[in-house]
Design an enzyme around this catalytic site. Sequence first.
Site, short mmCIF file in Angstrom:
data_model
loop_
_atom_site.label_atom_id
_atom_site.label_comp_id
_atom_site.label_asym_id
_atom_site.label_seq_id
_atom_site.Cartn_x
_atom_site.Cartn_y
_atom_site.Cartn_z
CE LYS A 184 -4.06 2.00 2.29
NZ LYS A 184 -5.14 2.04 1.28
N1 PPE Z 1 -8.03 -1.49 -2.89
C1 PPE Z 1 -7.60 -0.26 -2.75
C2 PPE Z 1 -6.66 0.40 -4.12
C3 PPE Z 1 -7.64 0.59 -1.60
O1 PPE Z 1 -7.18 1.83 -1.61
C4 PPE Z 1 -8.14 0.10 -0.40
C5 PPE Z 1 -8.34 0.86 0.59
C6 PPE Z 1 -8.77 -1.24 -0.74
C7 PPE Z 1 -8.69 -1.88 -2.01
C8 PPE Z 1 -9.50 -1.80 0.41
O2 PPE Z 1 -8.49 -2.13 1.36
P1 PPE Z 1 -8.86 -2.23 3.14
O3 PPE Z 1 -9.24 -1.00 3.61
O4 PPE Z 1 -7.72 -2.77 3.66
O5 PPE Z 1 -10.11 -3.07 3.02
N2 PPE Z 1 -8.28 2.24 0.49
C9 PPE Z 1 -8.14 3.00 1.71
C10 PPE Z 1 -7.68 4.63 1.27
C11 PPE Z 1 -8.97 5.41 0.43
C12 PPE Z 1 -8.31 6.82 0.32
O6 PPE Z 1 -9.12 7.31 -0.45
O7 PPE Z 1 -7.36 7.15 0.78
C13 PPE Z 1 -9.20 2.98 2.66
O8 PPE Z 1 -10.31 2.64 2.43
O9 PPE Z 1 -8.91 3.33 4.13
#
Ligand code: PPE
Length: 339
Positions: A184
């Site tokens: 990430k």
């Molecule tokens: N894919 C991406 C590309 C992504 O950024 C997130 C989280 C997810 C999947 C889901 O991951 P998880 O939160 O572990 O379930 N995106 C984060 C950031 C968003 C933003 O705009 O900044 C979030 O949801 O916190």
Amino acid sequence: MTVPIGFRSTRFEAVPKGVPPLSATNAFDGVKWIWMNGRQVEFDKAQVHVLSHGLHYGSGVFEGIRCYRTPEGPAIFRLEEHLERFENSFKIYRGEIPYSRKELTEATCEIIQANGFDECYIRPLAFRGLGTLGVYPLNCPIDVTIAVWPWGSYLGEDGIRNGVDVCVSSWRRAAPGTIPTLSKATGNYLSSQLMKMEAMANGYAEGIALDVEGLVSEGSGENLFAVVNGVLVTPPLTASILPGITRRTVVRLAADLGIDVVRERMPREMLYTCDELFFCGTAAEVTPIRSVDRIPVGDGRPGPVTARIRDEYLGVVTGRIEDRHGWLTRVRAESAMPV
Ligand code: PPE
């Protein structure tokens, strides 16, 4: 402010109906303290040097976590798993977070309490700071910060209840062997920004990217699930997705509810023919999708499986449903500081 702030251009702004713009001026209202390299510093003092490596080359990793108000006080959802991913995100780039998980857990609890929030979004960030420029990063120190602020529904209150209208993005996710999606990393979000701006400019709330082979990957900030004949289908980690913690949570909750899940490559057209479709992520929680490219998903309303998963998820994170998997970290119990 103690430093001059930059110019904000509105030339390319586009906000579709029903999607609340995140106001640039008051997004961080009420945030007083930010944790920075082991200390709590005032909001205005949480600054970095313009020659920081991460600013030039995207060399940073971050997390997005939520703290919810529960009957037993504020609690952080799956903090341990987020901190584990935080470490792994940097390990891929030969970087090490210079604080232990225990230290970061305490820091997180303390910064939430210092700001007086019951419910907030949590943003740990680790980046290569001021050392040398040039691509080689290992001469730079690693700076670590944790910020918290109130953040409502990512795709709008109406979206989480009634579903959002999305499109397939013309931008592809990074191919395997290019920019690693299991990390990430801050730089990965250039791809997300392209998707999101394009989607909004065309009147959609969000975009879904395909991977380099043309199969479904994920949203700009969310993972994706389809419901096909009662079974949940989600793209595998090899589809250039972030290994989402909410995705993992959904898989677990589905098992608890007796719903089968498969991790399977998804052709784009499955987005049009599936019975139900939803996004999941820390910020987005569980958000139903009601149309893709203006084609209604099912009958254009959140379906029963989506609603069940969403309600179970929101019940668990807010402590209304028993924390049977030990996913909640209580802010007060963990804190070393007196309240
Ligand atoms: N894919 C991406 C590309 C992504 O950024 C997130 C989280 C997810 C999947 C889901 O991951 P998880 O939160 O572990 O379930 N995106 C984060 C950031 C968003 C933003 O705009 O900044 C979030 O949801 O916190």
